[in-house]
Design an enzyme around this catalytic site. Structure first.
Site, PDB file in Angstrom:
ATOM      1  CB  SER A 113      -0.961  -0.031   1.180  1.00 23.37           C
ATOM      2  OG  SER A 113      -1.865   1.021   1.079  1.00 23.37           O
ATOM      3  CG  HIS A 114       0.403   3.745   3.406  1.00 21.21           C
ATOM      4  ND1 HIS A 114      -0.427   2.687   3.680  1.00 21.21           N
ATOM      5  CD2 HIS A 114       0.994   4.060   4.576  1.00 21.21           C
ATOM      6  CE1 HIS A 114      -0.356   2.385   4.961  1.00 21.21           C
ATOM      7  NE2 HIS A 114       0.509   3.201   5.536  1.00 21.21           N
ATOM      8  CG  ASP A 277      -2.548   4.246  -1.563  1.00 29.04           C
ATOM      9  OD1 ASP A 277      -3.324   4.192  -2.525  1.00 29.04           O
ATOM     10  OD2 ASP A 277      -2.487   3.363  -0.686  1.00 29.04           O
ATOM     11  CG  ASP A 279      -2.909  -0.317  -2.504  1.00 28.21           C
ATOM     12  OD1 ASP A 279      -2.709   0.784  -1.975  1.00 28.21           O
ATOM     13  OD2 ASP A 279      -3.630  -1.187  -1.981  1.00 28.21           O
ATOM     14  CG  ASP A 281      -6.069   1.287  -1.000  1.00 30.73           C
ATOM     15  OD1 ASP A 281      -5.147   2.108  -0.878  1.00 30.73           O
ATOM     16  OD2 ASP A 281      -6.109   0.199  -0.381  1.00 30.73           O
ATOM     17  NE  ARG A 282      -3.624   4.409   3.098  1.00 34.34           N
ATOM     18  CZ  ARG A 282      -3.107   4.573   4.305  1.00 34.34           C
ATOM     19  NH1 ARG A 282      -2.553   5.713   4.627  1.00 34.34           N
ATOM     20  NH2 ARG A 282      -3.125   3.596   5.184  1.00 34.34           N
ATOM     21  CE  LYS A 376      -7.380   2.600   2.197  1.00 38.32           C
ATOM     22  NZ  LYS A 376      -7.098   1.301   2.815  1.00 38.32           N
TER      23      LYS A 376
END
Ligand code: G16
Length: 543
Positions: A113-114, A277, A279, A281-282, A376
């Site tokens: 992710s982030h 981010d 991947d 999703d943010r 998300k």
């Protein structure tokens, strides 16, 4: 093609966190480490024999190799079809959508992710089920239990799979289908939003920047924002995915999205800014010189959802994670729809979405989404805001200020303390949990404490109970402090302190949240004895 059974020994450190397993790349590179975890997912999930799985990642370092390993384990376990995004890329929301439309048994998303990437950075795996959402807490517990006793994994001599050519290939009994990672997702966005209206906005000279942070959303933004909506290509910053995210930290917050922040706070800033981010999703939404707090974003979306084609018929309900500001609660009350409070972690929204109880949900950690997927969704949030601007003709600050004047403001900020010794973090939280019962009715820095508890959630759909989800302290004036430990780090412990103060209309309404929350910050340090227990005199980061 024959299947091989390989003997292995357990690794003791494969306990999943808030969203799957995240570790340093070098940890994942140990022989058998990835294979063990993948096999444990297969064994704990039941059986993927004859099934279709979706796989892809955010393009970070080790993504390519991990996908090849994943193909071998999938073939070894009798998976019939693997759907993989071209070049091994799939954003998390696009993967969720593919799992649902292709009726796959689940998905394996190769992402941390982030978190930062590169040989010294982090790698990770998110595990999704047939609903398109992240596996439940109990399923991930079962995976973890399996990792503790695993003695063999099943593999087959597949590949190497050609990740760059779209289309189907057979590897023995396994079919690998390489798909355009963007096409189906972009079509979904076109169904939800008024693309004509957003196109007219840009054609009329509306200025904007989107920062893909050298992560997975670059190709998505190029197709959707540039080709379909007319945003000039050079207004997409850091559009090319890189294995180390260009050395940056792909987290859309005011600290890490430095390129975007400098444009948005410079001379003559664009009228709209956004970032996503690692991947995808943010999201972070900005106006000239201002960042929209994620809790405010969720509240605005809820209040104005019927302006958007995909949400015209209204919302069944909404949800937010517990530490997220309670701004959306006010809107839900005004709309007379339910508002659920869940633990941190997107997976807790999924039952509510599947059960039709909610249509929008969000978290303070720059995550917002709706019933269109079970993750998300960063670009979805960007398009939601662009659609709102197109339909109302109002700027980001005008929309936010009008919202605050109507509903009041929940000024929100978060302080993170990085504690190198994870044991100290655990100890701090355990002490806090033990002290809640004695806090109620006492004062902290002169403020009476109305409520103090350890958040526990009972899922209204399946009745499962999740305890120890953070400590809440609420004051008489409804100000609130929440304490919890991050579940996404790969070293030490990060104490997160969430501060929230209610401001009704008046001269303080538009003051910076960090300034408004300064007294709460002091109170939080004193309640948790942060200085004494950690030796840290100030937060490592404030967002
Ligand atoms: C993950 C989860 C989010 C959650 C966040 C919290 O985000 O998917 O639902 O809000 O972690 O992180 P922490 O436990 O560090 O506070 P992501 O984007 O990293 O997958």
């Amino acid at each position: 093609m024959s299947t091989e059974t390989v003997s292995t020994r357990p690794f003791p450190d494969q306990k999943p966190g808030t969203a799957g397993l995240r570790k340093k790349v070098v940890v994942f590179q140990q022989p058998g480490y990835l294979e063990n975890f993948l096999q444990s997912i297969v064994d704990a999930a039941g059986n993927y024999r004859g099934a279709t799985l979706v796989a892809g990642g955010d393009g970070r370092y080790f993504n390519d190799q991990a996908i090849q390993t994943l193909a071998r384990i999938a073939a070894g376990n009798g998976v019939e079809r693997l759907i993989i995004g071209r070049s091994g890329l799939l954003s998390t929301p696009a993967a969720s959508h593919l799992i649902r439309t292709r009726r796959a048994a689940g998905g394996l998303l190769l992402t941390a992710s982030h978190n930062p990437g590169g040989p010294d950075g982090d790698f990770g795996i998110k595990v999704n089920t047939a609903s398109g959402g992240q596996a439940s807490e109990s399923m991930m517990e079962a995976v973890y239990r399996h990792t503790r006793s695993i003695s063999r994994y099943l593999t087959a001599a597949v590949g190497p799979v050609d990740l760059d050519r779209t289309g189907e290939s057979r590897y023995g009994p396994l079919t690998v289908e390489i798909v355009d990672p963007v096409a189906e997702y972009a079509a979904l966005m076109e169904r939800l939003f008024d693309f004509g209206g957003i196109r007219s906005l840009f054609a009329g000279g509306f200025t904007a920047r989107y920062d893909a942070m050298h992560a997975v959303t670059g190709p998505y933004a190029s197709e959707i924002l540039h080709r379909r909506l007319g945003l000039p290509a050079d207004w997409i910053l850091n559009a090319v995915p890189l294995p180390d995210f260009g050395g940056g930290h792909p987290d859309p917050n005011p600290v890490d999205a430095a390129d975007l922040m400098s444009v948005m706070t410079g001379d003559d800033p664009p009228r709209f800014g956004a970032a996503s981010d690692g991947d995808g999703d943010r999201n972070m939404i900005l106006g000239p010189g201002m960042v929209v707090s994620p809790g405010d974003s969720l509240a605005v979306m809820t209040a104005m959802a019927t302006e958007i084609p995909g949400y015209r018929k209204g919302l069944a309900g909404v949800a937010r994670s517990m530490p997220t500001s309670r701004a959306v609660d006010r809107v839900a009350a005004a709309l007379d729809i339910p508002c659920y409070e869940t633990p941190t972690g997107w997976r807790f929204f999924c039952n509510l979405l599947d059960d039709g109880r909610i249509d929008l949900c969000g978290e303070e950690s720059f995550g917002t989404s709706s019933s269109h997927v079970r993750e998300k969704d960063g670009l979805w949030a960007v398009l939601f805001w662009l659609n709102l601007i197109a339909v109302t003709g109002k700027s980001v600050p005008e929309i936010i200020q009008a919202h605050w004047r109507r509903f009041g403001r929940n000024a929100f900020s978060r302080e993170d303390y990085f504690i190198a010794d994870a044991g100290i973090g655990d100890d701090l939280l355990a002490r806090l949990e033990a002290s809640v019962s004695t806090m109620i009715g006492t004062r902290c820095d002169g403020r009476p404490i109305r409520q103090a508890d350890v958040f526990e959630y009972e899922d209204p759909v399946d009745g499962s109970v999740s305890g120890h989800q953070g400590v809440r302290v609420v004051f008489e004036d409804d100000s609130r402090i929440v304490f919890r430990l991050s579940g996404t780090g790969t070293a030490g412990a990060t104490l997160r302190i969430y501060l929230e103060r209610r401001i009704e209309d008046g001269p303080l309404l538009c003051r910076p949240a960090v300034e408004l929350n300064a007294p709460l910050s002091q109170a939080a340090r004193s309640i948790a004895s942060v200085g004494d227990l950690t030796g840290l005199s100030s937060p490592t980061a404030t967002v």
